[in-house]
Design an enzyme around this catalytic site. Structure first.
Site, PDB file in Angstrom:
ATOM      1  N   PRO A  11       0.787  -1.227   0.000  1.00 32.01           N
ATOM      2  CA  PRO A  11       0.000   0.000   0.000  1.00 32.01           C
ATOM      3  C   PRO A  11       0.820   1.278   0.000  1.00 32.01           C
ATOM      4  CG  PRO A  11      -0.926  -1.551   1.549  1.00 32.01           C
ATOM      5  CD  PRO A  11       0.335  -2.173   1.017  1.00 32.01           C
ATOM      6  N   ASN A  12       0.368   2.202  -0.831  1.00 29.78           N
ATOM      7  CA  ASN A  12       0.867   3.583  -0.910  1.00 29.78           C
ATOM      8  C   ASN A  12       2.242   3.723  -1.562  1.00 29.78           C
ATOM      9  OD1 ASN A  12      -1.413   4.843   0.347  1.00 29.78           O
ATOM     10  ND2 ASN A  12      -0.738   3.921   2.260  1.00 29.78           N
ATOM     11  N   ARG A  19       5.159  12.596  -2.727  1.00 32.42           N
ATOM     12  CA  ARG A  19       4.979  13.165  -1.384  1.00 32.42           C
ATOM     13  C   ARG A  19       6.074  12.640  -0.451  1.00 32.42           C
ATOM     14  NH1 ARG A  19      -1.469  12.884  -0.709  1.00 32.42           N
ATOM     15  NH2 ARG A  19      -1.861  13.894  -2.687  1.00 32.42           N
ATOM     16  N   TYR A  24      11.005   9.354   2.075  1.00 30.55           N
ATOM     17  CA  TYR A  24      11.095   8.227   1.133  1.00 30.55           C
ATOM     18  C   TYR A  24      11.947   8.504  -0.110  1.00 30.55           C
ATOM     19  CZ  TYR A  24       7.451   6.265   4.038  1.00 30.55           C
ATOM     20  OH  TYR A  24       6.738   5.769   5.106  1.00 30.55           O
ATOM     21  N   ASN A  75       8.195  -5.583  -0.302  1.00 31.49           N
ATOM     22  CA  ASN A  75       8.044  -4.399   0.535  1.00 31.49           C
ATOM     23  C   ASN A  75       6.545  -4.294   0.808  1.00 31.49           C
ATOM     24  OD1 ASN A  75       7.856  -2.003   1.857  1.00 31.49           O
ATOM     25  ND2 ASN A  75       9.117  -0.834   0.419  1.00 31.49           N
ATOM     26  N   ALA A  78       2.876  -0.534   4.937  1.00 28.85           N
ATOM     27  CA  ALA A  78       2.360  -0.538   6.307  1.00 28.85           C
ATOM     28  C   ALA A  78       1.821  -1.913   6.718  1.00 28.85           C
ATOM     29  CB  ALA A  78       1.274   0.526   6.459  1.00 28.85           C
ATOM     30  N   HIS A  81       3.493  -4.212   9.357  1.00 29.17           N
ATOM     31  CA  HIS A  81       3.312  -4.095  10.800  1.00 29.17           C
ATOM     32  C   HIS A  81       1.976  -4.653  11.286  1.00 29.17           C
ATOM     33  CE1 HIS A  81       6.680  -1.544   9.911  1.00 29.17           C
ATOM     34  NE2 HIS A  81       5.911  -0.714   9.232  1.00 29.17           N
ATOM     35  N   ASP A  88       1.468 -15.697   6.867  1.00 25.60           N
ATOM     36  CA  ASP A  88       1.062 -17.091   6.615  1.00 25.60           C
ATOM     37  C   ASP A  88       1.335 -17.489   5.163  1.00 25.60           C
ATOM     38  OD1 ASP A  88       0.308 -17.533   9.218  1.00 25.60           O
ATOM     39  OD2 ASP A  88      -1.825 -17.175   8.873  1.00 25.60           O
ATOM     40  N   GLU A  99      12.641  -9.518   2.580  1.00 24.08           N
ATOM     41  CA  GLU A  99      11.831  -8.353   2.947  1.00 24.08           C
ATOM     42  C   GLU A  99      12.677  -7.100   2.757  1.00 24.08           C
ATOM     43  OE1 GLU A  99      10.611  -8.557   7.043  1.00 24.08           O
ATOM     44  OE2 GLU A  99       9.876  -6.470   7.063  1.00 24.08           O
ATOM     45  N   HIS A 101      12.799  -2.628   2.910  1.00 25.79           N
ATOM     46  CA  HIS A 101      12.190  -1.337   3.231  1.00 25.79           C
ATOM     47  C   HIS A 101      13.128  -0.242   2.775  1.00 25.79           C
ATOM     48  CE1 HIS A 101       9.064  -3.230   5.533  1.00 25.79           C
ATOM     49  NE2 HIS A 101       9.987  -3.996   6.096  1.00 25.79           N
ATOM     50  N   LEU A 102      12.538   0.819   2.267  1.00 17.66           N
ATOM     51  CA  LEU A 102      13.331   1.985   1.870  1.00 17.66           C
ATOM     52  C   LEU A 102      13.970   2.623   3.095  1.00 17.66           C
ATOM     53  CD1 LEU A 102      10.555   3.334  -0.471  1.00 17.66           C
ATOM     54  CD2 LEU A 102      12.825   2.649  -1.260  1.00 17.66           C
ATOM     55  N   ARG A 108      12.418   4.617  13.279  1.00 17.79           N
ATOM     56  CA  ARG A 108      11.193   5.400  13.105  1.00 17.79           C
ATOM     57  C   ARG A 108      10.244   5.208  14.301  1.00 17.79           C
ATOM     58  NH1 ARG A 108       8.939   4.955   7.196  1.00 17.79           N
ATOM     59  NH2 ARG A 108       7.833   6.776   8.025  1.00 17.79           N
ATOM     60  N   ARG A 112       6.449   0.995  13.986  1.00 25.76           N
ATOM     61  CA  ARG A 112       7.094   0.418  12.781  1.00 25.76           C
ATOM     62  C   ARG A 112       8.228  -0.544  13.143  1.00 25.76           C
ATOM     63  NH1 ARG A 112       4.982   3.672   8.514  1.00 25.76           N
ATOM     64  NH2 ARG A 112       4.602   5.788   9.233  1.00 25.76           N
TER      65      ARG A 112
HETATM   66  O1  CA2 Z   1      10.372   2.042   4.409  1.00 28.25           O
HETATM   67  C1  CA2 Z   1       9.573   1.363   3.767  1.00 28.25           C
HETATM   68  O2  CA2 Z   1       9.832   0.891   2.657  1.00 28.25           O
HETATM   69  C2  CA2 Z   1       8.161   1.144   4.316  1.00 28.25           C
HETATM   70  O3  CA2 Z   1       7.758  -0.181   3.978  1.00 28.25           O
HETATM   71  C3  CA2 Z   1       7.279   2.169   3.637  1.00 28.25           C
HETATM   72  C4  CA2 Z   1       5.839   2.143   4.154  1.00 28.25           C
HETATM   73  C5  CA2 Z   1       5.809   2.251   5.672  1.00 28.25           C
HETATM   74  O4  CA2 Z   1       4.476   2.122   6.140  1.00 28.25           O
HETATM   75  C6  CA2 Z   1       6.670   1.185   6.330  1.00 28.25           C
HETATM   76  O5  CA2 Z   1       6.640   1.383   7.727  1.00 28.25           O
HETATM   77  C7  CA2 Z   1       8.108   1.279   5.824  1.00 28.25           C
HETATM   78  C8  CA2 Z   1       5.040   3.311   3.583  1.00 28.25           C
HETATM   79  C9  CA2 Z   1       4.966   3.355   2.098  1.00 28.25           C
HETATM   80  C10 CA2 Z   1       4.225   4.600   1.727  1.00 28.25           C
HETATM   81  O6  CA2 Z   1       5.037   5.385   0.894  1.00 28.25           O
HETATM   82  C11 CA2 Z   1       4.665   6.667   0.671  1.00 28.25           C
HETATM   83  C12 CA2 Z   1       5.409   7.335  -0.268  1.00 28.25           C
HETATM   84  C13 CA2 Z   1       5.123   8.647  -0.529  1.00 28.25           C
HETATM   85  C14 CA2 Z   1       4.082   9.295   0.117  1.00 28.25           C
HETATM   86  C15 CA2 Z   1       3.341   8.615   1.063  1.00 28.25           C
HETATM   87  C16 CA2 Z   1       3.633   7.303   1.325  1.00 28.25           C
END
Ligand code: CA2
Length: 150
Positions: A11-12, A19, A24, A75, A78, A81, A88, A99, A101-102, A108, A112
């Site tokens: 997601p996202n 943004r 990120y 990746n 969210a 978490h 599973d 796995e 993560h950026l 953080r 998280r």
């Molecule tokens: O650090 C990562 O790659 C995360 O998986 C990114 C997730 C975050 O919920 C994890 O805790 C760590 C969030 C991805 C959302 O990315 C956005 C990018 C631009 C604007 C808003 C959200």
């Protein structure tokens, strides 16, 4: 026959580059797709790069990887978490997975710091921006090589 590495994004992550560049980075998900394709090609691999905002679709893709992929990078955004369903699915998938993560999730917010999916993967790479994905491809390439020669 070589199968692709699935690179699954949750997601996202489709919002990358538009943004929160301070958190990120400026790269878009399409930039990361191109990086992954280039890195994989250099190692003689291919990638099937996907993103979904839906937990069920991600679970279905992990199930699909059992037959159709040689490895998997996840990746989960969210869902990292919260998602016992993704854990599973990963535990039921014999294909090696990493796995990514950026961001360094341990630097953080406390919510998280816990990953539900880590128990279902071979290893985890976080905190290097898009380089996390490239490092994961390298780790998978070595893992796949070792399993073929062993
Ligand atoms: O650090 C990562 O790659 C995360 O998986 C990114 C997730 C975050 O919920 C994890 O805790 C760590 C969030 C991805 C959302 O990315 C956005 C990018 C631009 C604007 C808003 C959200």
């Amino acid at each position: 026959m070589t199968k692709p590495i699935y690179v699954l994004n949750g997601p996202n992550l489709n919002l990358l580059g538009s943004r929160e560049p301070d958190v990120y980075g400026k790269e878009t998900l399409e930039d990361i797709r191109a990086l992954c394709e280039r890195k994989a090609a250099a190692l003689g691999l291919s990638v099937d790069f996907r993103q979904s905002n839906h937990e069920g679709e991600l679970v279905a893709w992990i199930q699909e990887a059992r037959l159709d992929a040689d490895g998997m990078i996840v990746n989960a955004g969210a869902l990292t978490h919260t998602s016992i369903a993704m854990l599973d699915a990963l535990l039921a998938c014999p294909v090696p997975s990493v796995e990514v993560h950026l961001t360094n999730i341990f630097k953080r917010e406390p919510f998280r710091h816990q990953s539900y999916i880590s128990k279902g993967v071979k290893g985890m790479i976080c905190g290097f921006g898009s380089l996390s994905y490239e490092l994961a491809i390298e780790a998978l390439a070595a893992t796949i090589d070792a399993s073929k020669s062993g």
